[in-house]
Every structure is written in structure tokens, then in C-alpha cells.
Scaffold this motif. Structure first.
Motif, PDB file in Angstrom:
ATOM      1  N   GLY A  86     -10.534  -8.462  55.090  1.00  5.46           N
ATOM      2  CA  GLY A  86      -9.093  -9.070  55.272  1.00  5.46           C
ATOM      3  C   GLY A  86      -8.398  -8.951  53.796  1.00  5.46           C
ATOM      4  O   GLY A  86      -9.055  -9.676  52.812  1.00  5.46           O
ATOM      5  N   ALA A  87      -7.175  -8.682  53.785  1.00  4.55           N
ATOM      6  CA  ALA A  87      -6.505  -8.584  52.548  1.00  4.55           C
ATOM      7  C   ALA A  87      -5.096  -8.615  52.626  1.00  4.55           C
ATOM      8  O   ALA A  87      -4.373  -8.277  51.557  1.00  4.55           O
ATOM      9  N   GLY A  88      -4.426  -9.374  53.649  1.00  2.00           N
ATOM     10  CA  GLY A  88      -3.014  -9.192  53.925  1.00  2.00           C
ATOM     11  C   GLY A  88      -2.391 -10.550  52.936  1.00  2.00           C
ATOM     12  O   GLY A  88      -3.213 -11.474  52.428  1.00  2.00           O
ATOM     13  N   SER A  89      -1.306 -10.478  52.695  1.00  2.70           N
ATOM     14  CA  SER A  89      -0.476 -11.351  51.941  1.00  2.70           C
ATOM     15  C   SER A  89       1.051 -11.226  52.318  1.00  2.70           C
ATOM     16  O   SER A  89       1.421 -10.080  52.940  1.00  2.70           O
TER      17      SER A  89
ATOM     18  N   VAL B  63       1.105  -9.191  45.663  1.00  2.00           N
ATOM     19  CA  VAL B  63      -0.337  -9.653  45.849  1.00  2.00           C
ATOM     20  C   VAL B  63      -1.039  -8.820  46.937  1.00  2.00           C
ATOM     21  O   VAL B  63      -2.222  -8.651  46.720  1.00  2.00           O
ATOM     22  N   ALA B  64      -0.376  -8.328  48.062  1.00  2.00           N
ATOM     23  CA  ALA B  64      -1.225  -7.558  49.012  1.00  2.00           C
ATOM     24  C   ALA B  64      -1.593  -6.298  48.161  1.00  2.00           C
ATOM     25  O   ALA B  64      -2.836  -5.849  48.535  1.00  2.00           O
ATOM     26  N   ILE B  65      -0.969  -5.664  47.287  1.00  3.24           N
ATOM     27  CA  ILE B  65      -1.296  -4.403  46.655  1.00  3.24           C
ATOM     28  C   ILE B  65      -2.654  -4.716  45.785  1.00  3.24           C
ATOM     29  O   ILE B  65      -3.505  -4.190  45.897  1.00  3.24           O
TER      30      ILE B  65
ATOM     31  N   ALA C  34      -7.366 -18.303  54.935  1.00  3.00           N
ATOM     32  CA  ALA C  34      -6.216 -19.038  54.405  1.00  3.00           C
ATOM     33  C   ALA C  34      -6.614 -20.206  53.625  1.00  3.00           C
ATOM     34  O   ALA C  34      -5.554 -20.636  52.844  1.00  3.00           O
ATOM     35  N   THR C  35      -7.867 -20.527  53.551  1.00  2.00           N
ATOM     36  CA  THR C  35      -8.296 -21.916  52.973  1.00  2.00           C
ATOM     37  C   THR C  35      -8.992 -21.202  51.656  1.00  2.00           C
ATOM     38  O   THR C  35      -9.745 -22.135  51.139  1.00  2.00           O
ATOM     39  N   LEU C  36      -9.216 -19.934  51.573  1.00  2.00           N
ATOM     40  CA  LEU C  36     -10.305 -19.813  50.399  1.00  2.00           C
ATOM     41  C   LEU C  36      -9.190 -19.246  48.931  1.00  2.00           C
ATOM     42  O   LEU C  36      -8.189 -18.713  49.297  1.00  2.00           O
ATOM     43  N   THR C  37      -9.847 -19.551  48.051  1.00  5.17           N
ATOM     44  CA  THR C  37      -8.987 -18.760  46.632  1.00  5.17           C
ATOM     45  C   THR C  37      -9.151 -17.387  46.761  1.00  5.17           C
ATOM     46  O   THR C  37     -10.133 -16.765  47.522  1.00  5.17           O
ATOM     47  N   LYS C  38      -8.487 -16.648  46.153  1.00  6.73           N
ATOM     48  CA  LYS C  38      -8.544 -15.218  45.965  1.00  6.73           C
ATOM     49  C   LYS C  38      -9.909 -14.748  45.313  1.00  6.73           C
ATOM     50  O   LYS C  38     -10.578 -13.862  45.760  1.00  6.73           O
ATOM     51  N   GLU C  39     -10.344 -15.618  44.474  1.00 10.81           N
ATOM     52  CA  GLU C  39     -11.713 -15.605  43.750  1.00 10.81           C
ATOM     53  C   GLU C  39     -12.818 -15.500  44.886  1.00 10.81           C
ATOM     54  O   GLU C  39     -13.825 -14.620  45.026  1.00 10.81           O
ATOM     55  N   GLU C  40     -12.812 -16.661  45.660  1.00 14.64           N
ATOM     56  CA  GLU C  40     -13.843 -16.965  46.744  1.00 14.64           C
ATOM     57  C   GLU C  40     -13.648 -15.686  47.718  1.00 14.64           C
ATOM     58  O   GLU C  40     -14.860 -15.348  48.110  1.00 14.64           O
ATOM     59  N   GLN C  41     -12.482 -15.407  48.072  1.00 16.97           N
ATOM     60  CA  GLN C  41     -12.366 -14.458  49.202  1.00 16.97           C
ATOM     61  C   GLN C  41     -12.991 -13.009  48.924  1.00 16.97           C
ATOM     62  O   GLN C  41     -13.834 -12.643  49.377  1.00 16.97           O
TER      63      GLN C  41
ATOM     64  N   PRO D 265       1.235  -8.409  58.424  1.00 17.65           N
ATOM     65  CA  PRO D 265       2.453  -7.701  57.831  1.00 17.65           C
ATOM     66  C   PRO D 265       2.700  -9.069  57.233  1.00 17.65           C
ATOM     67  O   PRO D 265       2.223 -10.200  57.273  1.00 17.65           O
ATOM     68  N   PRO D 266       3.797  -9.232  56.259  1.00 19.04           N
ATOM     69  CA  PRO D 266       4.349 -10.304  55.490  1.00 19.04           C
ATOM     70  C   PRO D 266       4.872 -11.575  56.506  1.00 19.04           C
ATOM     71  O   PRO D 266       5.379 -11.374  57.402  1.00 19.04           O
ATOM     72  N   TYR D 267       3.903 -12.723  56.435  1.00 15.22           N
ATOM     73  CA  TYR D 267       4.065 -13.925  57.419  1.00 15.22           C
ATOM     74  C   TYR D 267       5.088 -14.744  56.514  1.00 15.22           C
ATOM     75  O   TYR D 267       5.327 -14.560  55.343  1.00 15.22           O
ATOM     76  N   TYR D 268       5.643 -15.733  57.134  1.00 14.77           N
ATOM     77  CA  TYR D 268       6.625 -16.731  56.985  1.00 14.77           C
ATOM     78  C   TYR D 268       7.811 -16.182  56.275  1.00 14.77           C
ATOM     79  O   TYR D 268       8.759 -16.598  56.645  1.00 14.77           O
ATOM     80  N   ASN D 269       7.938 -15.130  55.501  1.00 20.13           N
ATOM     81  CA  ASN D 269       9.125 -14.614  54.866  1.00 20.13           C
ATOM     82  C   ASN D 269      10.032 -13.858  56.221  1.00 20.13           C
ATOM     83  O   ASN D 269      11.332 -13.897  56.052  1.00 20.13           O
TER      84      ASN D 269
END
Length: 293
Positions: free
Chosen positions: A76-79, A84-86, A49-56, A104-108
Motif C-alpha cells: 500500500g502506497a497511496g496518498s 507524497v505518493a511519488i 491510515a494510522t501508521l506513520t510513514k516510517e512504520e508503514q 487515487p487522491p482522496y479528500y481533495n
């Protein structure tokens, strides 16, 4: 595809929060040598959760490169954003991962129909195997067993398993009935992994395995071999450590434990995660001693 003890790898950061690649490569090498059956880079314990996508996905690439095909890598690849998940699954594949681990989609807070449509779109946009990750304690969203069965029935070649961190052992039987015997079920909770396996699970994506990879691997092997008394003895030996890993906000306690069992392991965390408090550190110390570590 996945069974046994699979550590949800911590991500080593220095005091400034920078990724320490050498420590990560050493960790991957140690995990494989100690008997871990797979690796999960950039999950919850890896502070994704604290990584950029590039870092991840750079970190996933390092994990894959160091593992060199000796064990499967489940990235790990969820969103909470389907698009973004795709893209994340595509990035995991490009990085060389064997499969993607997806919440699964969180927050939403989508409905069960929305959860199905999310994973339907992901499956149609990717050909990488996917392990569902149901952890409503973090995501709020709960993939109900009937929805799991519906997802798997629609895309049996894509959705190969689930990491179940609901804490509901009855779901192992429900999901086995709904998805078939070939569907992989992995416990997301170390402390219930023994009971989870008894209900039909095949392993655990483990926090404790970061610290005690050999013991966690021996526990899973004992159960798989039908050595139930041996598995129970290892469960009892590790139980206090399983609980100690969550005596403060994770991954604080496990990162503290890593500095005790791996000389010179970096102790950095990225805000908002912080170093565990005194009581948590004392619980980890006592649990390490009890486990003989």
C-alpha cells in the motif's frame, strides 16, 4: 503479475498500539503455507491510515523479508498528495516490494483530469509496477473506466492492474475492453469475487483470506481450473464470513476473527478504530462455524 487469493493483511498491534513483529511474521508464514498467491501489507485492512510513514514501510520491509520471494508483495502506497505518493512508491521499492497499490487522491476530490495527471506524475517519478485501487466508498474519488484506460494506455509498463472495489461488475468488462486482456483485474470485494472472475477478473485482494486463507485460495484455484461447481460451493461456504467482516467498522471484525482462528493473535487496534460490538462478534462467530473454522 497478480492472480488468485491475495490477503490484505491485518497489522497486529498490542494493547498499547505497538506493532507486534513476531505475530506479523507468523501471519505471513501461515498465509504462504495455506496457499495465498500474494500479500498486501499496509492497505486499508492493515490500518495504514494510522501508521506513520516510517512504520508503514518498515512493516512492508518485514513482509518482504519474511516472504523471501515466495509470493509477490504489493505494498500500500497511496496518498492524496502527489509528491507524497511519488515518495511512497520510492519507499515501497526501497523496502523490496514487487509493486505498489495506489488509491487515487482522496479528500481533495480531483476531476478525472486531475486523477490522470496525478498518476502521470507518479509514473514519471517511479519505475515500480503499480496496481490502481479504486474504492470510492472510502476515497470519494472514483477512477472512471475511461480514465483507467487512459492511464494504462499512457503507461502500460507501469500500471499493470486494478483492485476494483466499486461493486460495479460491469466495470470488469468495460476495463477489459479499454485496457486489453493482459491488464490484471482483482476484486476488492470478497462477496462478489465469483461474479467478478466470471466477468474477466483474475483474483481477489481479500479481507476474508486473513481468516480463511486455505479456503480462499482453493476457491480461486477452483475457478481458474474451470471447476465452477467447486468454486460455487466454496463461495457459498464463505459467503456469510465475507459479510460478517463488515458488520462493524473494518478491520474490527476481521481482527476479532483472527483471535478465534490464531491462538494468541494480538487484539489491538489503533484509534479511531475500535473492537467490534456484540452483534458483530456474534455474526463473525456464526460465520466461522458455518465455514467450518
Amino acid at each position: 503479475m497478480f492472480s488468485g487469493s491475495i490477503p490484505a493483511l491485518v497489522t497486529p498491534f498490542d494493547a498499547e498500539g505497538a506493532f507486534v513483529e513476531k505475530a506479523y511474521r507468523d501471519l505471513v508464514e501461515w498465509q504462504i503455507a495455506e496457499g495465498s498467491a500474494g500479500l498486501v501489507p499496509c492497505g486499508t485492512t492493515g490500518e495504514a491510515a494510522t501508521l506513520t510513514k516510517e512504520e508503514q514501510f518498515a512493516i512492508v520491509r518485514v513482509c518482504v523479508d519474511q516472504a523471501k520471494g515466495r509470493v509477490p508483495v504489493l505494498a500500500g502506497a497511496g496518498s492524496n498528495d502527489t509528491r507524497v505518493a511519488i515518495a511512497n512508491v520510492a519507499a515501497a521499492k526501497e523496502a523490496g516490494a514487487d509493486a505498489a497499490l495506489m488509491v487515487p487522491p482522496y479528500y481533495n476530490r480531483p476531476s478525472q483530469e486531475g486523477i490522470f495527471r496525478h498518476f502521470e506524475a507518479v509514473a514519471r517519478g517511479s519505475d515500480l509496477p503499480i496496481v490502481l485501487y479504486n474504492v470510492p466508498g472510502r476515497t470519494v474519488t472514483d477512477i472512471q473506466p475511461a480514465t483507467v484506460a487512459r492511464i494504462v494506455a499512457a503507461f502500460p509498463d507501469t500500471f499493470v492492474g486494478i483492485k476494483d472495489a466499486t461493486g460495479s461488475l460491469a466495470r470488469v468488462t468495460e476495463q477489459r475492453a479499454g485496457c486489453g486482456e493482459g491488464f490484471v483485474q482483482l476484486s476488492g470485494n470478497d462477496e462478489t469475487a465469483l461474479a467478478f472472475n466470471a466477468m474477466g477478473g483474475t483474483g481477489c485482494i481479500s479481507v476474508t483470506a486473513n481468516v480463511a486463507p486455505r479456503l480462499c485460495a482453493e476457491f480461486q484455484r477452483a475457478w481458474a481450473a474451470g471447476e465452477n461447481a467447486g468454486a460455487l460451493a466454496l463461495h457459498d461456504r464463505l459467503f456469510a464470513l465475507h459479510l460478517a467482516m463488515f458488520t462493524d467498522a473494518s478491520p474490527g471484525p476481521v481482527k476479532y476473527a483472527m483471535t478465534k482462528v490464531r491462538r494468541g493473535f494480538p487484539d489491538g487496534l489503533r484509534l479511531p478504530m475500535t473492537w467490534p460490538g456484540e452483534a458483530s462478534r456474534a455474526a463473525v462467530d456464526a460465520a466461522l462455524a458455518r465455514a467450518g473454522l
